[in-house]
Design an enzyme around this catalytic site. Structure first.
Site, PDB file in Angstrom:
ATOM      1  N   CYS A  12     -13.232  13.893 -20.430  1.00 46.06           N
ATOM      2  CA  CYS A  12     -12.195  14.037 -19.407  1.00 46.06           C
ATOM      3  C   CYS A  12     -12.137  12.713 -18.661  1.00 46.06           C
ATOM      4  O   CYS A  12     -12.854  11.771 -18.999  1.00 46.06           O
ATOM      5  CB  CYS A  12     -12.422  15.228 -18.494  1.00 46.06           C
ATOM      6  SG  CYS A  12     -13.868  15.128 -17.451  1.00 46.06           S
ATOM      7  N   CYS A  84      -8.822  17.497 -20.507  1.00 42.11           N
ATOM      8  CA  CYS A  84      -7.672  17.276 -19.625  1.00 42.11           C
ATOM      9  C   CYS A  84      -6.596  16.548 -20.419  1.00 42.11           C
ATOM     10  O   CYS A  84      -6.878  15.873 -21.411  1.00 42.11           O
ATOM     11  CB  CYS A  84      -8.046  16.501 -18.367  1.00 42.11           C
ATOM     12  SG  CYS A  84      -8.510  14.774 -18.636  1.00 42.11           S
ATOM     13  N   CYS A  91      -7.248   9.255 -25.644  1.00 42.90           N
ATOM     14  CA  CYS A  91      -8.357   9.176 -26.587  1.00 42.90           C
ATOM     15  C   CYS A  91      -8.070   9.678 -27.990  1.00 42.90           C
ATOM     16  O   CYS A  91      -8.796   9.329 -28.927  1.00 42.90           O
ATOM     17  CB  CYS A  91      -9.561   9.948 -26.031  1.00 42.90           C
ATOM     18  SG  CYS A  91     -10.121   9.352 -24.433  1.00 42.90           S
TER      19      CYS A  91
END
Length: 250
Positions: A12, A84, A91
């Site tokens: 996250c 999230c 990513c």
């Protein structure tokens, strides 16, 4: 005997609450055949509320600290799970051969609810338990976490689609309720339910004489969203009434 480990990474933005809690919970439930870590794209420090929520669940918090994604070798992980939307966006393209799973949990840090951290910890616990069950299961059948295209094959079958939408509407159902609502034979319904469970789309639980099925809470969010959207736009496909299991269901 050599034990092959499965490496899992939770991501996250701040690595201060959601991914940190997921790391601790996963480590608590997983065995020696799993390794787990967490990281953030802009790490800060552990949130006291997150640590307190973990302790409330009886999860060890020793050694938990926020880590930067730059410190992590992504290539060493079999599964990368974002918690999230920002982490997913930043990513996912960095993951090559790894299986990428997107779970978008509301940020308890910005929530105004007093039990936000406890709720997040509980929901993470439920999803992680289901994920571990799937990853531990030895099956030649492709899992939805490994082969997302299988999801569309499942949804393309009219009976399976109806059964999935029924679960989205009703929450949990047993075999006899599916039989009554679809008019299909019990062996056919049971076979489809077993296959959906093997794929990882459904979870089940036994309660006395009956086995109840529900949509797997560990599904990737895009899959869960597609099921919800289909149910909302095609309510006519869903039998609205199902018989009570206490009234003749065996």
């Amino acid at each position: 005997m050599l034990i092959m480990t499965t490496n899992v990474l939770f991501l996250c933005t701040a690595n201060s609450a959601r991914s940190l809690m997921a790391e601790a919970i996963f480590r608590q439930f997983a065995g020696d055949d799993f390794e787990v870590a967490s990281a953030g794209t802009e790490p800060t420090q552990p949130e006291p509320g997150a640590l307190a929520a973990l302790e409330h669940l009886g999860v060890e918090t020793d050694g938990l600290h926020s880590k930067a994604l730059d410190e992590i070798n992504l290539n060493s992980f079999d599964y990368v799970i974002s918690l999230c939307d920002r982490a997913r966006t930043e990513c996912q393209t960095l993951c090559g051969d790894q299986h990428f799973i997107a779970w978008d949990f509301p940020d308890p840090v910005t929530s105004k609810k007093s039990d936000a951290f406890k709720k997040t910890a509980h929901e993470l616990s439920e999803r992680i338990k289901m994920l571990l069950l799937i990853l531990r299961k030895k099956s030649d059948r492709p899992q939805l976490f490994d082969a997302p295209h299988e999801f569309f094959k499942i949804m393309a079958d009219p009976l399976r689609l109806k059964m999935i939408l029924m679960l989205q509407y009703h929450g949990e159902l047993c075999v006899c309720q599916f039989v009554d609502a679809t008019g299909m034979s019990q062996p056919k319904v049971s076979r489809h339910l077993a296959q959906l469970r093997e794929y990882g789309l459904l979870a089940d639980r036994k309660d006395q004489r009956w086995v109840y099925y529900r949509i797997n809470p560990a599904l990737q969010d895009w899959m869960a969203t597609m099921i919800k959207t289909t149910a909302a736009y095609h309510a006519s496909l869903i039998p609205q009434q199902v018989k009570d299991v206490d009234n003749g269901c065996v």
